[in-house]
Each structure stands twice: as C-alpha cells, then as structure tokens.
Write a protein that holds these residues in place. Structure first.
Motif, PDB file in Angstrom:
ATOM      1  N   ASN A  42       0.828  -1.205   0.000  1.00 10.79           N
ATOM      2  CA  ASN A  42       0.000   0.000   0.000  1.00 10.79           C
ATOM      3  C   ASN A  42       0.870   1.266   0.000  1.00 10.79           C
ATOM      4  N   ARG A  43       0.519   2.214  -0.890  1.00  8.51           N
ATOM      5  CA  ARG A  43       1.242   3.483  -1.064  1.00  8.51           C
ATOM      6  C   ARG A  43       2.632   3.288  -1.682  1.00  8.51           C
ATOM      7  N   GLY A  44       2.842   2.124  -2.297  1.00  8.58           N
ATOM      8  CA  GLY A  44       4.129   1.861  -2.915  1.00  8.58           C
ATOM      9  C   GLY A  44       3.984   1.097  -4.218  1.00  8.58           C
ATOM     10  N   PHE A  45       4.861   0.131  -4.417  1.00 11.80           N
ATOM     11  CA  PHE A  45       4.909  -0.639  -5.656  1.00 11.80           C
ATOM     12  C   PHE A  45       4.795  -2.126  -5.348  1.00 11.80           C
ATOM     13  N   LEU A  46       4.085  -2.839  -6.211  1.00 15.33           N
ATOM     14  CA  LEU A  46       4.025  -4.294  -6.157  1.00 15.33           C
ATOM     15  C   LEU A  46       4.692  -4.809  -7.423  1.00 15.33           C
ATOM     16  N   TYR A  47       5.788  -5.532  -7.245  1.00 19.36           N
ATOM     17  CA  TYR A  47       6.588  -5.971  -8.393  1.00 19.36           C
ATOM     18  C   TYR A  47       6.463  -7.475  -8.586  1.00 19.36           C
ATOM     19  N   ILE A  48       6.168  -7.856  -9.841  1.00 23.52           N
ATOM     20  CA  ILE A  48       6.039  -9.280 -10.174  1.00 23.52           C
ATOM     21  C   ILE A  48       6.976  -9.587 -11.333  1.00 23.52           C
ATOM     22  N   ASP A  49       8.024 -10.330 -11.051  1.00 25.57           N
ATOM     23  CA  ASP A  49       8.935 -10.779 -12.101  1.00 25.57           C
ATOM     24  C   ASP A  49       8.339 -12.028 -12.745  1.00 25.57           C
ATOM     25  N   GLU A  50       8.555 -12.169 -14.051  1.00 22.88           N
ATOM     26  CA  GLU A  50       7.953 -13.268 -14.829  1.00 22.88           C
ATOM     27  C   GLU A  50       6.438 -13.285 -14.643  1.00 22.88           C
ATOM     28  N   ILE A  51       5.820 -12.115 -14.801  1.00 24.72           N
ATOM     29  CA  ILE A  51       4.387 -11.974 -14.535  1.00 24.72           C
ATOM     30  C   ILE A  51       3.533 -12.825 -15.466  1.00 24.72           C
ATOM     31  N   ASN A  52       4.048 -13.147 -16.637  1.00 21.67           N
ATOM     32  CA  ASN A  52       3.278 -13.976 -17.561  1.00 21.67           C
ATOM     33  C   ASN A  52       3.178 -15.426 -17.098  1.00 21.67           C
ATOM     34  N   LEU A  53       3.914 -15.792 -16.047  1.00 24.23           N
ATOM     35  CA  LEU A  53       3.824 -17.146 -15.490  1.00 24.23           C
ATOM     36  C   LEU A  53       2.983 -17.183 -14.209  1.00 24.23           C
ATOM     37  N   LEU A  54       2.403 -16.045 -13.836  1.00 26.52           N
ATOM     38  CA  LEU A  54       1.613 -15.969 -12.600  1.00 26.52           C
ATOM     39  C   LEU A  54       0.338 -16.802 -12.737  1.00 26.52           C
ATOM     40  N   GLU A  55      -0.011 -17.505 -11.663  1.00 29.19           N
ATOM     41  CA  GLU A  55      -1.191 -18.374 -11.706  1.00 29.19           C
ATOM     42  C   GLU A  55      -2.474 -17.557 -11.801  1.00 29.19           C
ATOM     43  N   ASP A  56      -3.481 -18.145 -12.461  1.00 27.84           N
ATOM     44  CA  ASP A  56      -4.712 -17.422 -12.771  1.00 27.84           C
ATOM     45  C   ASP A  56      -5.434 -16.902 -11.531  1.00 27.84           C
ATOM     46  N   HIS A  57      -5.437 -17.689 -10.442  1.00 31.25           N
ATOM     47  CA  HIS A  57      -6.192 -17.240  -9.262  1.00 31.25           C
ATOM     48  C   HIS A  57      -5.543 -16.013  -8.625  1.00 31.25           C
ATOM     49  N   LEU A  58      -4.216 -15.886  -8.739  1.00 36.63           N
ATOM     50  CA  LEU A  58      -3.547 -14.694  -8.226  1.00 36.63           C
ATOM     51  C   LEU A  58      -3.773 -13.499  -9.152  1.00 36.63           C
TER      52      LEU A  58
END
Length: 344
Positions: free
Chosen positions: A133-149
């Motif tokens: 909150n009030r910052g950044f959420l970083y996801i590396d290899e975001i194209n491999l993230l599971e659908d429910h997330l």
C-alpha cells in the motif's frame, strides 16, 4: 543490506526509465509492464526506483502503511487501541516482490494462527497487498503468474481495496499500489484482462552499441566491487532525479491539456480502433506526467507522440494481415493524423 544499483547509473533503456518515472509521478496511470530479453536491467531498474523515490510518512510498526492522520479501520496499531499512538516515522517507498508461488493467504492476508492458538484471539495477519500500500508491487515473470492470483490482483488494482472474508474474518484495507510487471515474451503471453490494467507497456532489447555495452560492464563491475562508493559517486544525479519527481508531483494537477491536443488524442485512438476509453485517459495522464517531469505547465502534441507507443501498443487488436507489429501501426497513424492536419 546491499544498496540497490543507482537508477541514474542505468545505461540506455530510456523508454523503460521514462515509463517508471511517469508511474512514480502519476500512480493513477495503472502501472508499468516491461517485457524483453533476459539480462537487460528490468529488475535492476524497478528496485533502483524504490531507493530513488522520496520517503513516505507512516507510524512506527504499521503494517498497512497508513497515513499518520488517517489510520485505517483494520489497523488497530495506528488507531492506538488501549495504548498511545506510535510515533510518526519516514520509511522508504514500499517495493514488494510477489513470488510466483505465493499462496492466496500470503497475498491477501489471513488469520493470525499464533494469536489464535496462544491468546485465543481472532486477529488478521496482513499480506503482501497491505505491505505494498502506497508503494509498488513488483512481479517478475508476470506472464507465469497463476490465474487465481491474477484475479486477486485485478480486483485490488481496480478498487484500491483488499477485502478478506474467510475463517470468520471480515477485513477491508487500502491496497493502492503501482503494479510493475516484467517478463520474457518467449515464456508466454499475459492474460488480456491483466494486460489491459497496465497503463504503460515497454519492450526492452539487448543493447547493440559497443560503447554502451562496455559502459554497462564497467559500471556493474564498479558497483559489485564497492556498492557504497558507487552509490555515493552517483548520489548527486540520483538526488537530481528525485527532485524532478517531487517537483512533478506537486505541479501535476496544474498541467493543462489544450483542447486541440485532447481532440487529436481521441482521433488517434479512434483511428487505431482502441477499445473503450482507457487509451485516451492513459494518454492524458501519461502526457501530464511527462510534461510535469520536464517542468512544463501544458501538454504538447510532441509529448503524445513520444508516449503513444508505450500507452497504446498493448491495447491494439491483433491484425493477422499486418506483419509490421504494433509500434509501426501507431507511427503510421500518427503520421496520417499529422498529414491530415497539415493539409487542413
């Protein structure tokens, strides 16, 4: 803790750096998607950005990053229940990594098992969305993230609120963060629903200029040899970028959009067949951020031309008959629009 590589010391990749700075100035842009080759500085730039940005105010020990004067209902700590409110402190802008294998409980939060077993108290354990909150959420290899997330992130990104209803808990807290994703397109595409949520998308490629490649090696070697000395060497340039961001945030809402520029923005999106209104809204917000970073009080058409590919490329419908790619299609549309005005 090792100091991050300085943002100002990153060689090349100007589009990526500009996109990240615009997102830092205007959180309503919706985040930045960075796709490209491995080893091109994607993760380095994202982590350097957090160190570069001004610190935020919150209360000591707060796990929701509450504003000191506006404690959230879910945050008993900042509301000072049963004791004095903790002191106000400044912390680094949050940069939270979301691992690909994270569970739903880890992302959203869950029942605090320790308190439940030891004290018999039903309490909430905040997750990664609270920390971001009030910052950044970083996801590396975001194209491999599971659908429910992906679904969880879509809900939080759209509403700015995380809602947890499970195990007898009912909790709502702010989850206003800038979403930054990076990945290699060879490993799969991003879901269209998530792709559309990103305000800006940039492609990064391996640097092919010999002198720039040598400079990358030299700077990286100097950083790994003595991170503190390297950071100190780049300190003034880092401070100059930080000051630009602070000044841009202050003047952002005063940046004007001439009617002629607004009209041409809409014509551009119509000519490209962009679905919905998100294209124009993002062009407007990104244009404001770009002008503010340059210290200008009005958007020019040159601003729009410069940012249009990163705003619109990922919003284009795929054309199986056009092998040129998204960027040339946008460039052709811009040239056609310019030609139409020249002959008007």
């Amino acid at each position: 803790m090792t100091l991050p590589f300085p943002f100002a010391a990153i060689v090349g990749q100007e589009d990526m750096k500009k996109a990240l700075l615009m997102a830092a100035v205007e959180p309503m842009l919706g985040g930045v998607l960075i796709f490209g080759d491995r080893g091109t500085g994607k993760s380095t730039a994202v982590r350097a950005l957090a160190e570069l940005l001004p610190k935020i105010e919150t209360r000591q020990g707060c796990r929701y990053n509450c504003l000191p004067g506006e404690p959230q209902e879910a945050c008993r700590h900042c509301r000072g229940e049963g004791k004095h409110k903790p002191p106000t402190i400044k912390i680094r802008t949050p940069m939270v990594d979301l691992p690909l294998g994270a569970t739903e409980d880890r992302v959203c939060g869950s029942l605090d098992i320790e308190k439940a077993l030891v004290a018999g108290e039903k309490a909430f354990e905040p997750g990664l969305l609270a920390a971001a909150n009030r910052g950044f959420l970083y996801i590396d290899e975001i194209n491999l993230l599971e659908d429910h997330l992906v679904d969880l992130l879509l809900d939080a990104a759209a509403s700015g609120v995380n809602v947890v209803e499970r195990e007898g808990l009912s909790v709502r807290h702010s989850a206003r963060f800038v979403l930054v994703g990076s990945g290699n397109p060879e490993e799969g595409d991003l879901r269209p629903q998530l792709l559309d949520r990103f305000g800006l998308a940039v492609d990064v490629r391996t640097i092919n200029d010999l002198s720039m490649r040598i400079e990358v090696i030299r700077r990286r070697d100097a950083y790994e040899t003595d991170p503190a000395a390297f950071a100190a060497e780049w300190g003034k340039r880092e401070a100059a970028i930080r000051n630009r961001v602070v000044a841009a945030r202050k003047m952002l809402r005063q940046v004007e959009i001439p009617e002629a520029v607004l009209s041409r923005m809409s014509q551009l999106c119509m000519r490209l067949g962009i679905d919905g209104m998100r294209g124009e809204l993002t062009l407007m917000r990104a244009g404001r951020a770009a002008a503010a970073l340059d210290g200008r009080s009005a958007i020019t058409w040159a601003d729009v031309e410069a940012i249009a590919p990163m705003v619109l490329c990922h919003r284009l419908r795929r054309d199986p008959l056009d092998d040129a790619g998204s960027t040339p299609r946008i460039e052709r549309a811009l040239a056609s629009l310019e030609s139409g005005y020249a002959h008007a």
